[in-house]
Design a protein around this motif. Structure first.
Motif, PDB file in Angstrom:
ATOM      1  N   TYR A 134       0.754  -1.198  -0.100  1.00 23.50           N
ATOM      2  CA  TYR A 134      -0.013   0.031  -0.064  1.00 23.50           C
ATOM      3  C   TYR A 134       0.862   1.045  -0.084  1.00 23.50           C
ATOM      4  CZ  TYR A 134       0.856  -0.807   5.096  1.00 23.50           C
ATOM      5  OH  TYR A 134       1.467  -1.075   6.263  1.00 23.50           O
ATOM      6  N   ARG A 135       0.199   2.307  -0.124  1.00 25.32           N
ATOM      7  CA  ARG A 135       0.994   3.763   0.055  1.00 25.32           C
ATOM      8  C   ARG A 135       0.508   4.513   1.312  1.00 25.32           C
ATOM      9  NH1 ARG A 135       3.951   6.137  -3.226  1.00 25.32           N
ATOM     10  NH2 ARG A 135       3.342   4.848  -5.115  1.00 25.32           N
ATOM     11  N   CYS A 137      -0.350   7.509   3.612  1.00 29.41           N
ATOM     12  CA  CYS A 137      -0.891   8.865   3.399  1.00 29.41           C
ATOM     13  C   CYS A 137      -1.057   9.159   4.929  1.00 29.41           C
ATOM     14  CB  CYS A 137      -2.033   8.571   2.733  1.00 29.41           C
ATOM     15  SG  CYS A 137      -2.173   8.202   1.102  1.00 29.41           S
ATOM     16  N   PRO A 143      -0.173  11.905  -0.155  1.00 23.76           N
ATOM     17  CA  PRO A 143       0.371  10.530  -0.285  1.00 23.76           C
ATOM     18  C   PRO A 143       1.862  10.676   0.016  1.00 23.76           C
ATOM     19  CG  PRO A 143       0.204  11.594  -2.378  1.00 23.76           C
ATOM     20  CD  PRO A 143      -0.570  12.415  -1.269  1.00 23.76           C
ATOM     21  N   GLU A 145       5.450   7.622   0.934  1.00 22.19           N
ATOM     22  CA  GLU A 145       6.097   6.559   0.424  1.00 22.19           C
ATOM     23  C   GLU A 145       5.386   5.373   0.404  1.00 22.19           C
ATOM     24  OE1 GLU A 145       9.317   6.675  -0.504  1.00 22.19           O
ATOM     25  OE2 GLU A 145       9.480   8.925   0.126  1.00 22.19           O
ATOM     26  N   ARG A 146       5.768   4.167  -0.320  1.00 16.36           N
ATOM     27  CA  ARG A 146       4.914   3.150  -0.389  1.00 16.36           C
ATOM     28  C   ARG A 146       5.465   1.891   0.671  1.00 16.36           C
ATOM     29  NH1 ARG A 146       6.697  -1.475  -4.596  1.00 16.36           N
ATOM     30  NH2 ARG A 146       6.265  -2.475  -2.710  1.00 16.36           N
ATOM     31  N   ILE A 211       0.755  -1.997  -5.371  1.00 21.45           N
ATOM     32  CA  ILE A 211       0.279  -0.868  -4.389  1.00 21.45           C
ATOM     33  C   ILE A 211      -1.328  -0.936  -4.719  1.00 21.45           C
ATOM     34  CG2 ILE A 211       0.310   1.249  -3.698  1.00 21.45           C
ATOM     35  CD1 ILE A 211       3.102   1.461  -4.483  1.00 21.45           C
ATOM     36  N   ASP A 214      -4.559   3.265  -0.584  1.00 13.62           N
ATOM     37  CA  ASP A 214      -3.805   4.376   0.211  1.00 13.62           C
ATOM     38  C   ASP A 214      -4.342   3.997   1.648  1.00 13.62           C
ATOM     39  OD1 ASP A 214      -2.633   5.799  -2.061  1.00 13.62           O
ATOM     40  OD2 ASP A 214      -4.517   7.064  -2.231  1.00 13.62           O
TER      41      ASP A 214
END
Length: 309
Positions: A134-135, A137, A143, A145-146, A211, A214
């Protein structure tokens, strides 16, 4: 809908989304809208509110239920583990896959279709679990980093002493759901770790470096992951050294052996027995990599030597 489109929809595996909520009124509508916007044609949502003291959360959920967008299950507070396992158990048997959802993320439109396309290539007579990334947030969904949850693998050994999966990315098949439903919540530390551990023990755990959503980090739900090395270390000291988290990890492994030990392949049973029954030195110097990072592996070996695990 044309006849061809209808036939395509009818032939697709049926997917249920299982969500547990608790005082989630601030963000749950955005999460539900992202699920309803999935590009997969066969998705139904089951939500269990875990006795939220805030009536506002149930009020939001009832709006969706009144429109027929969700099946709403309300109950007394059971805690996050039992609530998630309860809503998974409530999904009717005709659903082929169950996608686990948190209350405050935002899913990408192809989250479910991507997972189903991977799972359809597997032997679904065996318990299967799909997990992804996931990313990160912030609370306002800016947003960052992943995630990099999986750095070296998600096999059975990797799952014994570290949860390298995240439930909000997870999709499980009916065979796995049947197993965990029959087992119930006894001895389960965290629901996503348990699902992944059971899949890796009895069937297959599949990681997809994709990914899919969020992940909203707020003061209420933010884990240490993604928060920097100092925050992760402080979190681990609080949970594992000062708290009673280590006993819960062992309890979960004991429950796994109690339920399914006789079904495990010999190599998995031998490994499980070694870490449940072996002495400090046996566990500390076992020739098996257990954690994703070198620092994590060293810390675990020290806990073995100290008799904490």
């Amino acid at each position: 809908m044309s006849l061809i489109e209808s036939t395509f929809v009818d032939s697709c595996p049926r997917v249920a989304v299982a969500m547990s909520t608790y005082n989630g009124e601030k963000y749950v509508a955005e999460q539900l809208d992202s699920i309803l916007a999935q590009d997969y044609p066969q998705v139904d949502i089951f939500v269990r509110d875990d006795g939220s003291p805030h009536e506002e959360c149930r009020a939001v959920l009832r709006q969706y239920a009144d429109r027929g967008d969700v099946t709403l299950l309300c109950g007394e507070n059971m805690g996050v583990v039992a609530s998630f396992l309860s809503v998974i158990a409530a999904v009717p048997a005709e659903y082929d896959y169950i996608s686990v959802a948190d209350q405050d993320d935002v899913w990408y439109p192809n989250k479910i279709s991507r997972a189903v396309s991977v799972l359809q290539q597997k032997d679904n007579t065996l318990p299967q679990a799909y997990v992804a990334e996931y990313r990160y947030c912030d609370g306002d969904m800016h947003p960052g980093e992943r995630s990099h949850l999986n750095k070296r693998g998600v096999g059975f050994a990797d799952m014994l002493y570290e949860n390298v999966t995240s439930g909000n990315t997870m999709v499980i098949n009916r065979a796995l759901a049947q197993r965990v439903n029959a087992a119930g919540p006894t001895g389960v530390y965290t629901h996503d770790w348990w699902l992944s551990l059971a899949a890796s023990a009895l069937g297959e755990l599949t990681f997809d470096d994709f990914i899919c959503l969020d992940y909203r980090r707020t003061g209420n739900n933010a884990s240490a992951s993604g928060a920097g090395a100092k925050a992760i270390m402080a979190n681990r000291i609080k949970r594992y050294v000062q708290g009673d988290e280590l006993s819960k990890v062992t309890e979960q492994l004991l429950r796994l052996r109690q339920l399914w030990g006789d079904e495990l392949p010999p190599d998995k049973r031998e490994l499980l027995d070694k870490f449940l029954d072996g002495g400090r030195a046996v566990k500390a110097f076992a020739h098996t990599r257990l954690r994703q990072t070198t620092g994590g592996e060293l810390a675990l070996r020290l806990l073995f030597l100290a008799g904490k695990l």
